[in-house]
Write an enzyme that holds these catalytic residues in place. Sequence first.
Site, PDB file in Angstrom:
ATOM      1  CG  HIS A   1      -0.853   0.069   2.210  1.00 19.41           C
ATOM      2  ND1 HIS A   1       0.299   0.385   3.253  1.00 19.41           N
ATOM      3  CD2 HIS A   1      -0.280  -1.105   3.290  1.00 19.41           C
ATOM      4  CE1 HIS A   1       1.046   0.214   4.290  1.00 19.41           C
ATOM      5  NE2 HIS A   1       0.379  -1.046   4.253  1.00 19.41           N
ATOM      6  CB  ALA A   2       0.751   3.948  -1.412  1.00 15.16           C
TER       7      ALA A   2
END
Length: 138
Positions: A52-53
């Site tokens: 994820h970011a």
Amino acid sequence: MTNNGVKIIELPKFTDPRGNLSFVEQLNNIPFEIKRTYWVYDVPGGEARGGHAFRENAEFIIALSGSFDVVVDDGKSKKKFILNRSYYGLYVPKGVWREMENFSTNSLAIILSSTCYNANDYIRDYDVYKKMKNDGKI
Ligand code: TYD
């Protein structure tokens, strides 16, 4: 990928016959205030974590024990960093997709974070991330 601010930061290391010692200080060794610390452990072989970011959260990832890889991705290309020593870590600014993989047996990842946990800060859909990057929204 261009590094997007991602970089290995070497930490102080006091070697000593009694055992070595390293440390990290906020705004000194790493460029943010530490609001949270969490760790990832007992990862079964072949598993990956953290695909994820973050919109706002920056982090510093250290392999306190064992080894694992951090793959960072700016939506165009990827770069792999192998973490296997406790006296350096990987600084990952906000807005960079990252995944941790290839954990060795008994590895221990510690992650120092610039924000408290906030589920809304996560971007978990890679296509959404790519579009946000392309549109300059992250
Ligand atoms: P998450 O960051 O989603 O891990 P991964 O990306 O590897 O799947 O964390 C897993 C769960 O742990 C998440 O659903 C909520 C909880 N969590 C917290 O409550 N506080 C935290 O600081 C973190 C990192 C996770």
